[in-house]
Write a protein that holds these residues in place. Structure first.
Motif, PDB file in Angstrom:
ATOM      1  N   ALA A 170       0.822  -1.268  -0.264  1.00  0.00           N
ATOM      2  CA  ALA A 170      -0.007  -0.071   0.024  1.00  0.00           C
ATOM      3  C   ALA A 170       0.884   1.272   0.197  1.00  0.00           C
ATOM      4  CB  ALA A 170      -0.805   0.132   1.197  1.00  0.00           C
ATOM      5  N   ILE A 171       2.241   1.060   0.262  1.00  0.00           N
ATOM      6  CA  ILE A 171       2.901   2.359   0.238  1.00  0.00           C
ATOM      7  C   ILE A 171       3.371   3.005  -1.214  1.00  0.00           C
ATOM      8  CG2 ILE A 171       5.454   2.938   0.475  1.00  0.00           C
ATOM      9  CD1 ILE A 171       5.590   0.814   2.624  1.00  0.00           C
ATOM     10  N   PRO A 172       2.912   4.155  -1.259  1.00  0.00           N
ATOM     11  CA  PRO A 172       2.784   4.788  -2.511  1.00  0.00           C
ATOM     12  C   PRO A 172       4.395   5.072  -3.204  1.00  0.00           C
ATOM     13  CG  PRO A 172       2.602   6.594  -0.805  1.00  0.00           C
ATOM     14  CD  PRO A 172       2.734   5.364  -0.156  1.00  0.00           C
ATOM     15  N   ASN A 173       4.321   5.288  -4.487  1.00  0.00           N
ATOM     16  CA  ASN A 173       5.714   5.748  -5.016  1.00  0.00           C
ATOM     17  C   ASN A 173       6.655   4.235  -5.170  1.00  0.00           C
ATOM     18  OD1 ASN A 173       5.081   8.263  -5.427  1.00  0.00           O
ATOM     19  ND2 ASN A 173       5.619   8.662  -3.113  1.00  0.00           N
ATOM     20  N   ILE A 174       6.025   2.979  -5.120  1.00  0.00           N
ATOM     21  CA  ILE A 174       6.764   1.744  -5.436  1.00  0.00           C
ATOM     22  C   ILE A 174       6.173   1.241  -6.819  1.00  0.00           C
ATOM     23  CG2 ILE A 174       7.297  -0.324  -4.439  1.00  0.00           C
ATOM     24  CD1 ILE A 174       8.036   1.988  -2.608  1.00  0.00           C
ATOM     25  N   SER A 175       7.317   0.628  -7.459  1.00  0.00           N
ATOM     26  CA  SER A 175       7.115  -0.020  -8.681  1.00  0.00           C
ATOM     27  C   SER A 175       6.001  -1.101  -8.720  1.00  0.00           C
ATOM     28  CB  SER A 175       8.290  -0.342  -9.192  1.00  0.00           C
ATOM     29  OG  SER A 175       9.127  -1.144  -8.666  1.00  0.00           O
ATOM     30  N   GLU A 176       5.236  -1.343  -9.373  1.00  0.00           N
ATOM     31  CA  GLU A 176       4.349  -2.409  -9.776  1.00  0.00           C
ATOM     32  C   GLU A 176       5.491  -3.876  -9.653  1.00  0.00           C
ATOM     33  OE1 GLU A 176       1.029  -4.265 -12.509  1.00  0.00           O
ATOM     34  OE2 GLU A 176       1.966  -2.260 -12.675  1.00  0.00           O
ATOM     35  N   ARG A 226      -2.383   5.173  -4.708  1.00  0.00           N
ATOM     36  CA  ARG A 226      -2.304   6.320  -5.524  1.00  0.00           C
ATOM     37  C   ARG A 226      -2.910   7.395  -4.904  1.00  0.00           C
ATOM     38  NH1 ARG A 226      -4.307   2.438  -9.164  1.00  0.00           N
ATOM     39  NH2 ARG A 226      -6.423   3.095  -8.552  1.00  0.00           N
ATOM     40  N   ASN A 227      -3.768   7.711  -4.164  1.00  0.00           N
ATOM     41  CA  ASN A 227      -4.328   8.741  -3.401  1.00  0.00           C
ATOM     42  C   ASN A 227      -3.399   9.255  -2.145  1.00  0.00           C
ATOM     43  OD1 ASN A 227      -6.348   8.698  -5.282  1.00  0.00           O
ATOM     44  ND2 ASN A 227      -7.775   7.460  -4.051  1.00  0.00           N
ATOM     45  N   GLY A 228      -2.622   8.260  -1.588  1.00  0.00           N
ATOM     46  CA  GLY A 228      -1.907   8.549  -0.549  1.00  0.00           C
ATOM     47  C   GLY A 228      -0.681   9.665  -0.767  1.00  0.00           C
ATOM     48  N   ARG A 229      -0.552  10.648   0.333  1.00  0.00           N
ATOM     49  CA  ARG A 229       0.591  11.571   0.137  1.00  0.00           C
ATOM     50  C   ARG A 229       1.890  10.751   0.221  1.00  0.00           C
ATOM     51  NH1 ARG A 229      -3.191  14.441   2.770  1.00  0.00           N
ATOM     52  NH2 ARG A 229      -2.002  14.150   4.689  1.00  0.00           N
ATOM     53  N   ASN A 230       1.945  10.174   1.454  1.00  0.00           N
ATOM     54  CA  ASN A 230       3.078   9.607   1.566  1.00  0.00           C
ATOM     55  C   ASN A 230       2.732   8.355   2.559  1.00  0.00           C
ATOM     56  OD1 ASN A 230       2.579  10.407   4.118  1.00  0.00           O
ATOM     57  ND2 ASN A 230       3.546  12.366   3.732  1.00  0.00           N
ATOM     58  N   SER A 231       4.036   7.465   3.078  1.00  0.00           N
ATOM     59  CA  SER A 231       3.672   6.166   3.662  1.00  0.00           C
ATOM     60  C   SER A 231       3.015   6.437   5.084  1.00  0.00           C
ATOM     61  CB  SER A 231       4.969   5.601   4.106  1.00  0.00           C
ATOM     62  OG  SER A 231       6.080   6.511   4.575  1.00  0.00           O
ATOM     63  N   LYS A 232       3.462   7.651   5.815  1.00  0.00           N
ATOM     64  CA  LYS A 232       2.771   7.937   6.955  1.00  0.00           C
ATOM     65  C   LYS A 232       1.395   8.013   6.808  1.00  0.00           C
ATOM     66  CE  LYS A 232       2.626  11.339  10.693  1.00  0.00           C
ATOM     67  NZ  LYS A 232       3.510  12.610  11.302  1.00  0.00           N
ATOM     68  N   ASN A 233       0.964   8.857   5.736  1.00  0.00           N
ATOM     69  CA  ASN A 233      -0.660   8.773   5.435  1.00  0.00           C
ATOM     70  C   ASN A 233      -1.196   7.690   5.386  1.00  0.00           C
ATOM     71  OD1 ASN A 233      -2.728   9.445   2.989  1.00  0.00           O
ATOM     72  ND2 ASN A 233      -2.901  10.793   4.889  1.00  0.00           N
ATOM     73  N   ILE A 234      -0.431   6.574   4.484  1.00  0.00           N
ATOM     74  CA  ILE A 234      -0.969   5.304   4.438  1.00  0.00           C
ATOM     75  C   ILE A 234      -1.214   4.517   5.668  1.00  0.00           C
ATOM     76  CG2 ILE A 234      -0.686   3.138   3.349  1.00  0.00           C
ATOM     77  CD1 ILE A 234      -1.544   5.077   1.325  1.00  0.00           C
ATOM     78  N   LEU A 235      -0.314   4.537   6.427  1.00  0.00           N
ATOM     79  CA  LEU A 235      -0.175   3.815   7.828  1.00  0.00           C
ATOM     80  C   LEU A 235      -1.488   4.430   8.702  1.00  0.00           C
ATOM     81  CD1 LEU A 235       3.437   3.701   8.387  1.00  0.00           C
ATOM     82  CD2 LEU A 235       2.106   1.796   8.252  1.00  0.00           C
ATOM     83  N   GLN A 236      -1.602   5.734   8.750  1.00  0.00           N
ATOM     84  CA  GLN A 236      -2.524   6.216   9.600  1.00  0.00           C
ATOM     85  C   GLN A 236      -3.810   5.827   9.008  1.00  0.00           C
ATOM     86  OE1 GLN A 236      -1.861  10.554   8.891  1.00  0.00           O
ATOM     87  NE2 GLN A 236      -0.518  10.655  11.090  1.00  0.00           N
ATOM     88  N   GLU A 237      -4.023   5.655   7.707  1.00  0.00           N
ATOM     89  CA  GLU A 237      -5.377   5.518   7.155  1.00  0.00           C
ATOM     90  C   GLU A 237      -5.541   4.022   7.397  1.00  0.00           C
ATOM     91  OE1 GLU A 237      -9.218   5.543   4.954  1.00  0.00           O
ATOM     92  OE2 GLU A 237      -7.700   7.238   5.823  1.00  0.00           O
ATOM     93  N   LEU A 238      -4.591   3.050   7.334  1.00  0.00           N
ATOM     94  CA  LEU A 238      -4.896   1.622   7.691  1.00  0.00           C
ATOM     95  C   LEU A 238      -5.198   1.590   9.259  1.00  0.00           C
ATOM     96  CD1 LEU A 238      -2.050   0.087   5.491  1.00  0.00           C
ATOM     97  CD2 LEU A 238      -4.514  -0.241   4.944  1.00  0.00           C
ATOM     98  N   SER A 239      -4.549   2.159  10.047  1.00  0.00           N
ATOM     99  CA  SER A 239      -4.703   1.975  11.387  1.00  0.00           C
ATOM    100  C   SER A 239      -6.177   2.444  11.805  1.00  0.00           C
ATOM    101  CB  SER A 239      -3.715   2.710  12.170  1.00  0.00           C
ATOM    102  OG  SER A 239      -4.032   3.012  13.427  1.00  0.00           O
ATOM    103  N   ARG A 240      -6.663   3.652  11.165  1.00  0.00           N
ATOM    104  CA  ARG A 240      -7.861   4.210  11.260  1.00  0.00           C
ATOM    105  C   ARG A 240      -9.066   3.423  11.094  1.00  0.00           C
ATOM    106  NH1 ARG A 240     -11.975   6.446   8.845  1.00  0.00           N
ATOM    107  NH2 ARG A 240     -10.741   6.075   6.782  1.00  0.00           N
ATOM    108  N   GLN A 241      -8.761   2.680  10.002  1.00  0.00           N
ATOM    109  CA  GLN A 241      -9.884   1.722   9.280  1.00  0.00           C
ATOM    110  C   GLN A 241     -10.093   0.431  10.406  1.00  0.00           C
ATOM    111  OE1 GLN A 241      -9.107   0.877   5.347  1.00  0.00           O
ATOM    112  NE2 GLN A 241      -9.682   3.055   4.525  1.00  0.00           N
ATOM    113  N   ALA A 242      -8.841  -0.111  10.455  1.00  0.00           N
ATOM    114  CA  ALA A 242      -8.711  -1.302  11.375  1.00  0.00           C
ATOM    115  C   ALA A 242      -9.421  -0.822  12.915  1.00  0.00           C
ATOM    116  CB  ALA A 242      -7.198  -1.666  11.651  1.00  0.00           C
ATOM    117  N   GLY A 243      -8.889   0.307  13.209  1.00  0.00           N
ATOM    118  CA  GLY A 243      -9.359   0.802  14.861  1.00  0.00           C
ATOM    119  C   GLY A 243     -10.877   0.778  14.506  1.00  0.00           C
TER     120      GLY A 243
END
Length: 722
Positions: free
Chosen positions: A503-509, A569-586
């Motif tokens: 889920a981390i952005p800016n990583i090659s497929e 694609r929508n995440g600004r950076n890895s921190k934003n992705i981690l926060q989103e995953l944690s929020r949804q799981a919480g």
């Protein structure tokens, strides 16, 4: 008004007979299915070089007995006139086809428990008696016309042989439970001896080298193969005699067909209502007899070969000895009390005496069957001994010409394993070739495993000696969202870490696909290890949560219905992705806490798999966020690489149990599953041999004190929470 005219009666009869050819085709189709199943067993036997042909695809069960009942329909048909050539051949081929099927059934008793054996032998007995009674009713009713009836003698002989085969199958079925107990005792003694040898050699299970694992698998393979109940039945006297009977029956069918062809100049002559379908029935059943005779004939040869081996020639003294396992079960039944609750003492005495008389008669019949079978085997040994001696002389002369002695051929290697061969009372040691084939089969299975090695997983494991700043992860105590924290398992940790990584952005497929493939290969072995080590199934629900989450991630790249690619694609950076995953799981965990009413949910092991996965995601995501906040900001690619390293570490720590799992599979206790389990161990060794080498090479250099402490504390955190 009722129909009384002869014309109307004839029309009704013709209407009733119209579908008969298609019913005949149904009989031919059932015969063909049985023939194909017997063919599959023959191919399997040749492919695995088990020339005693274990029953894998064609065994006695409800399906096969139903097919046989259909295949023998013509034999039990008392109303249809079947006097033409093809009709008569179809009658005889049905009987001989059934006898051939019964000959193939014999070894399948080894795969069943006592209750299954009893039920199947009763079902077979009902079918056989039904067929025999119908055949003899026909013979008795038309006895005045037998002088003009074709091949009636073959029908009589075939029906007699079917009855004889039923008695022989029953005799073999009676001895199977006793032989299993005897073999189990011998196996446990040999297992104790093998374990003591490993202790004396100071071999730790966790550090077994692959060559030692290979030697250990060969040892247990020999024990499992030679104690296989199917193999024991195949080399028994009754099985060898059934092979002779099947050969004789096949010759009878061939003789009948040849005689009818010469006398009538055709096969295709039918006068019954089955019409043209009888030709297809004869063809399908003749093919089944031809193919189905191979396995019983080879079993006969196998039993004769064991009876006359290089190490122990049969003598008249031992040839007619009745071993205890043939009658022990019957003796136990005779000595046991009546299962019926009858208050009247007189009737209890009458029934008990009747039971004793019946079982005494059955024991005598059993002894007679065994003695007759041993006589057939002795005659076969005497007949084939000269051929075997000539073969040995020719083999020895050929070896001398090429300067190739027995010790050089690797026979001495098998000599070391001869003590692990499990034999019953009265059995001589098995020939060298049999033991050599068993050992060669181990090498072949391991080679098959080597062709299936997980290449991506091996490349991922090369990262296990490259630790990052996450070694300080043990300093962070992340509070749980729930007071009842469920335990974790390696597979769930791997799934969560992989989900975060892709889920981390800016990583090659290419990188994410490679990681997905590598983890997928690793999870196969991790799940196998967890299943073996979690024998009581305590963490079954946790493992189910990992399976549920991984299916979404691997197949759809989703996390609980959220598209990970879109999130990346929508995440600004890895921190934003981690926060989103944690929020949804919480949110998932909090919703569960608010709505839970079932008292069983107080135990975290009973939580829904979605909640268990969400709880694990929340803890791991928040832990990684805290670690990142305490260090210099990491780029997305750096975090991806660090997560890949942690994944490799988790995999390596779990896969160090591979040697333990291989050993556990070799020591499988169930006698019916033992052979299959050792086969899986050999295949697993072939697939993971290089992985074990990688783990052994990195054992010293990658697990230095600092890194070892990190790995240990990471697992404590993932395993037990706070």
């Amino acid at each position: 008004m009722p129909l009384t005219g002869n014309g109307n009666d004839g029309d009704v009869q013709r209407q009733l007979e119209t579908p008969m050819p298609w019913i005949g085709m149904y009989v031919a189709a059932a015969s063909l299915v049985c023939s194909l199943a017997m063919t599959a067993d023959v191919f399997h036997g040749f492919r695995t070089k088990k020339l005693w042909f274990p029953s894998k695809y064609f065994s006695i069960n409800a399906a096969s007995l139903s097919l046989l009942a259909v295949a023998t329909k013509l034999s039990v048909d008392l109303t249809t006139n079947m006097w033409a050539v093809t009709d008569r051949l179809a009658k005889v081929s049905s009987l001989i086809f059934m006898s051939t099927a019964m000959g193939n059934f014999m070894t399948s008793f080894g795969t069943m428990n006592d209750k299954e054996i009893l039920l199947n032998i009763i079902a077979l007995g009902v079918l056989v008696i039904t067929v025999i009674v119908n055949v003899w009713i026909q013979l008795i009713q038309v006895r005045h016309f037998l002088g003009g009836r074709e091949i009636y003698a073959e029908e009589i002989i075939a029906s007699f042989f079917i009855l004889l085969l039923l008695v022989m199958l029953s005799a073999s079925a009676v001895m199977v439970p006793t032989t299993k107990r005897h073999l189990e005792l011998k196996y446990q003694e040999m297992l104790k001896l093998a374990t003591e040898e490993e202790i004396l050699q100071s071999v730790e299970i966790e550090i077994l080298a692959t060559d030692k694992l290979r030697a250990m698998i060969k040892k247990y393979w020999v024990m499992a193969e030679t104690s296989s109940p199917q193999f024991v039945i195949a080399r028994s006297a009754t099985c060898s005699t059934s092979g002779v009977l099947c050969l004789v029956m096949a010759f009878i069918l061939a003789e009948a067909q040849a005689r009818m062809a010469i006398k009538n100049k055709t096969f295709r002559e039918t006068a019954s209502s089955y019409g043209w379908s009888t030709t297809w029935i004869v063809l399908a059943q003749s093919a089944g007899v031809l193919v189905g005779t191979i396995a019983p004939a080879f079993r006969w040869f196998t039993a004769v070969n064991f009876a006359y081996s290089e190490k122990g020639q049969m003598s008249f003294k031992t040839a007619f000895k009745i071993e205890t396992y043939w009658t022990q079960r019957l003796e136990e039944w005779k000595e046991s009390s009546l299962p019926l609750q009858i208050r009247d003492r007189k009737w209890r005495k009458v029934l008990n005496d009747a039971k004793g008389l019946i079982l005494s008669f059955v024991i005598r019949v059993q002894i007679l069957i065994v003695l007759s079978s041993k006589l057939f085997r002795l005659i076969s040994v005497c007949f084939l001994s000269q051929i075997k001696r000539l073969k040995n002389i020719f083999t020895a002369s050929t070896s001398n010409i090429h300067g190739f002695s027995e010790s050089e051929s690797g026979v001495n290697t098998e000599q070391d394993l001869t003590r692990y061969v499990l034999l019953l009372e009265g059995e001589v040691e098995q020939p060298h070739k049999t033991l050599k084939d068993i050992c060669n089969e181990v090498d072949k299975v391991i080679e098959i495993g080597k062709k299936q090695q997980p290449q991506n997983l091996k490349n991922l494991l090369l990262k296990i000696d490259k630790f990052s700043s996450l070694t300080e992860i043990d300093d962070y105590q992340v509070p749980s969202l729930h007071s009842q924290e469920p335990p974790n398992c390696c597979s769930l940790v791997l799934v969560i870490l992989t989900t975060i990584a892709i889920a981390i952005p800016n990583i090659s497929e290419h990188s994410t696909n490679w990681l997905l493939s590598s983890v997928n290969q690793g999870l196969f072995y991790v799940k196998l290890i967890e299943k073996c080590l979690d024998r009581n199934g305590v963490r079954l629900n946790i493992r189910n949560a990992a399976d549920y989450a991984w299916q979404e991630v691997e197949l759809y790249q989703k996390w609980q219905d959220k598209n990970l690619q879109e999130m990346s694609r929508n995440g600004r950076n890895s921190k934003n992705i981690l926060q989103e995953l944690s929020r949804q799981a919480g949110e998932t965990v909090e919703e569960f806490k608010r709505n839970v009413k079932d008292c069983r949910m107080k135990d975290s092991l009973n939580w829904p798999v979605k909640v268990i996965a969400a709880n694990s995601m929340d803890r791991i995501a928040r832990t990684i966020l805290l670690v990142n906040e305490s260090h210099d900001p990491l780029t997305d690619e750096e975090l991806f690489n660090q997560l890949s390293t942690i994944i490799a570490d988790v995999l390596a720590a779990c896969l160090t149990n591979l040697t333990r799992v291989i050993t556990m599979k070799c020591q499988q206790n169930g006698i019916e599953e033992r052979e299959k389990s050792v086969h899986q161990a050999a295949l697993l060794l072939g697939e993971t041999e290089e992985i074990i080498h990688i783990l052994q090479q990195h054992k010293g250099q990658s697990l230095n004190p600092e890194k070892s402490a990190y790995t240990k504390k990471w697992f404590v955190l993932m395993e037990h929470g706070n």
